[in-house]
Write an enzyme that holds these catalytic residues in place. Structure first.
Site, PDB file in Angstrom:
ATOM      1  N   HIS A  17       0.863  -1.177   0.000  1.00 42.62           N
ATOM      2  CA  HIS A  17       0.000   0.000   0.000  1.00 42.62           C
ATOM      3  C   HIS A  17       0.904   1.232   0.000  1.00 42.62           C
ATOM      4  O   HIS A  17       2.029   1.190   0.511  1.00 42.62           O
ATOM      5  CB  HIS A  17      -0.857   0.074   1.268  1.00 42.62           C
ATOM      6  N   GLU A  22     -10.587  -6.381  -5.299  1.00 38.89           N
ATOM      7  CA  GLU A  22     -10.516  -7.474  -4.328  1.00 38.89           C
ATOM      8  C   GLU A  22     -11.819  -7.562  -3.526  1.00 38.89           C
ATOM      9  O   GLU A  22     -12.132  -6.668  -2.751  1.00 38.89           O
ATOM     10  CB  GLU A  22      -9.334  -7.247  -3.379  1.00 38.89           C
ATOM     11  N   GLU A  54      -9.026 -13.188  -2.538  1.00 37.09           N
ATOM     12  CA  GLU A  54      -8.423 -13.616  -1.278  1.00 37.09           C
ATOM     13  C   GLU A  54      -9.310 -14.710  -0.680  1.00 37.09           C
ATOM     14  O   GLU A  54     -10.430 -14.436  -0.255  1.00 37.09           O
ATOM     15  CB  GLU A  54      -8.287 -12.450  -0.303  1.00 37.09           C
ATOM     16  N   ASP A  64      -5.969 -13.936   8.218  1.00 36.77           N
ATOM     17  CA  ASP A  64      -4.781 -13.781   7.363  1.00 36.77           C
ATOM     18  C   ASP A  64      -3.669 -14.756   7.735  1.00 36.77           C
ATOM     19  O   ASP A  64      -2.520 -14.370   7.965  1.00 36.77           O
ATOM     20  CB  ASP A  64      -4.256 -12.347   7.422  1.00 36.77           C
TER      21      ASP A  64
END
Length: 426
Positions: free
Chosen positions: A104, A235, A271, A312
Site C-alpha cells: 500500500h 478485491e 483472497e 490472514d
C-alpha cells in the site's frame, strides 16, 4: 547507495533440499523454482509475492493486545525507519528467492500532515525502492492505496457521503497510479474495505454504487492518460470492517463491473479468506472468477473456520492449494497476476526467522498443490468423468442448447420422443 546493516544475519539464501529432515525448516522441500511442469517453470506457474504490510509493517497488535513484534527496522524517525524497512524487505525477498512484492502507498512511506507532504515522502522512499529493484531484479506485483485506515475514510472513500473525501481519495489514487508506473507495477489493486454500510437507514445505496463506478472510470482515464501498462484488479470481501461491503464476493463484483460497463478494464484479486467469510468454500471465488475470465491474481492466505473472521494465516492445506492451482493451470496461468502472501505470522511468532519459516511452508504447500493439479489434469480421469456427465449436450437437442439455437417448442418435441404417452404412462 550506502551499505546497510544485515537484518537477517546468519540466514542464507533458502535452498531446495528435497531430502532434508523434518527438523530442517530453513529450506524448501517441495518448491523447486526451476522445475518444469507442463512446459513452464514452477516459479512461473506460482509467481510468488511477499506483501509489505503484514511482513514488514506488522506489529503483532490486535484488538485485545499491544504490539509484540519489535523489528530492528522500525527504529528512528518515520522516514528513517521507512528506509530501513525497505532494505530489510529486499534482503528478505532476495534470501527467500521470490521475484515480486506488493504494498500500500502508506506502507511504503509515512503519511504526512498534508497530501503534498505524503507525496514527497512517497517520492523519496520509492526512489530508494527503484534502486533496490534495479540491483536485485525484484519487481512489484501490484500497488494499492490505503483508502480505509485514516479517520477521513470512516464512512468510505469512493462511496463517502462527503464529496470532498472522495476527492481526497481520488488525489491519493492519482499519486498511487504514478508510483505504479514509476516502479513498473504489473497490477494495481482496489480494495473497498469501507465501501459499504453499517446501517441501511442512512445509506443511499444507488448513489454510492454510482459514485464508486464513476471513481473507477476516473482511474481508468488517468491510467490511459499517463500510459500506465498494468492490470486493474478489485478485491472482494463481504464484511470487516463494514457490516456489508459492496464488493461482497466474485459474482457481486462481476455484476457491478458489467452493470457499469467496466468489465473490460478490471479483473479480480481473490483472497480465499474473504471467500470463506462470504460463506463459500475456499476455492469458490477463484473458480467463479476464472469461469468468467476475470481471475487476475490471488492473495494466498487462509483463515480458521471456527473463528469466522479475517485472520490472514499462511496457507498450509494441500487440498486447497491443489484446487487453486488446477484452476490456474486450466486458465493458462495467472500472469500478470500472482500468488501474493497476504498473510501474517502470529503475534506469538516474534523471532525474525519465523518470517522465513512461514513463507517457506506456504510456498512448499503451493508447490505440492501445483504438482497434484498437474497429475490430475494429465491423467485425465476427472476431466473424462465430467465430460461424460455432460455428454448429452454434444449431439442432437443437447447440441442445440449448447450453441443457443434451441427453442421451447423443440424442448417439448424432445420430451415426447424420450417419454411418449401420457404422464401416467411415464
Amino acid at each position: 547507495m550506502a551499505a546497510q546493516a544485515e537484518f537477517f544475519a546468519g540466514i542464507p539464501k533458502i535452498s531446495y533440499l528435497p531430502n532434508a529432515g523434518a527438523r530442517d525448516v530453513m529450506c524448501f522441500k517441495h518448491y523447486n523454482a526451476e522445475e518444469v511442469l507442463m512446459g513452464r517453470r514452477m516459479e512461473d506457474w506460482l509467481r510468488f509475492s511477499v506483501c509489505y504490510w503484514h511482513s514488514f509493517c506488522g506489529t503483532g497488535a490486535d484488538p485485545f493486545g499491544f504490539p509484540t513484534l519489535h523489528r530492528p527496522w522500525n527504529e528512528g524517525t518515520p522516514m528513517e525507519s521507512a528506509k530501513k524497512r525497505l532494505h530489510a524487505a529486499f534482503e528478505f525477498f532476495t534470501k527467500l528467492g521470490v521475484k515480486y512484492y506488493t504494498f500500500h502507498d502508506r506502507d511504503m512511506a509515512p503519511e504526512g500532515s498534508t497530501l503534498e507532504e505524503s507525496n514527497r515522502n512517497l517520492d523519496e522512499i520509492t526512489d530508494v525502492a527503484l534502486q533496490l529493484q534495479s540491483q536485485t531484479g525484484i519487481k512489484v506485483l501490484w500497488v494499492t492505496c490505503n483508502l480505509f485506515a485514516h479517520q477521513r475514510y470512516m464512512n468510505g472513500a469512493a462511496t463517502n457521503p462527503d464529496c470532498h473525501v472522495l476527492a481526497f481519495a481520488g488525489a491519493q489514487v492519482k499519486k498511487g497510479l504514478e508510483i505504479a508506473k514509476k516502479l513498473g507495477a504489473e497490477n494495481f489493486v482496489f480494495w473497498g474495505g469501507r465501501e459499504g454500510f453499517l446501517s441501511i437507514h442512512n445509506t443511499d445505496v444507488a448513489a454510492e454504487l454510482k459514485h464508486m463506478a464513476n471513481f473507477f472510470k476516473m482511474a481508468v482515464k488517468y491510467k490511459e492518460k499517463i500510459g500506465l501498462k498494468c492490470q486493474f484488479l478489485i478485491e472482494p470481501k463481504p464484511k470487516e470492517p463494514c457490516r456489508h461491503q459492496y464488493d461482497y464476493d466474485a459474482m457481486s463484483v462481476i455484476g457491478f463491473l458489467k452493470h457499469y460497463g467496466l468489465e473490460s478494464h478490471f479483473k479480480l484479486n481473490i483472497e480465499p479468506n474473504h471467500t470463506t467469510l462470504a460463506g463459500h468454500s475456499y476455492e469458490h471465488d477463484i473458480v467463479m472468477a476464472s469461469t468468467f475470465g476475470m481471475l487476475g491474481s490471488v492473495d494466498s492466505n487462509t483463515g480458521s473456520s471456527d473463528l469466522g473472521w479475517d485472520t490472514d494465516q499462511f496457507p498450509m492445506d494441500i487440498r486447497d492449494t491443489t484446487l487453486v492451482m488446477k484452476t490456474v493451470i486450466e486458465q493458462g496461468g495467472l500472469q500478470p497476476g500472482g500468488l501474493n502472501f497476504d498473510a501474517k505470522v502470529r503475534r506469538e511468532s516474534t523471532d525474525l526467522e519465523d518470517l522465513f519459516i512461514a513463507h517457506i511452508g506456504a510456498m512448499d504447500t503451493f508447490a505440492r498443490g501445483l504438482r497434484n493439479a498437474v497429475r490430475i489434469i494429465e491423467d485425465g480421469l476427472i476431466t473424462g468423468m465430467v465430460k461424460e456427465r455432460y455428454s448429452s449436450f454434444s449431439h442432437g437437442i443437447g447440441q442445440k442448447v449448447e450453441d443457443g439455437s434451441a427453442t421451447l417448442e423443440e424442448m417439448e418435441v424432445d420430451n415426447f420422443k424420450i417419454c411418449p404417452g401420457t404422464t401416467d404412462e411415464k
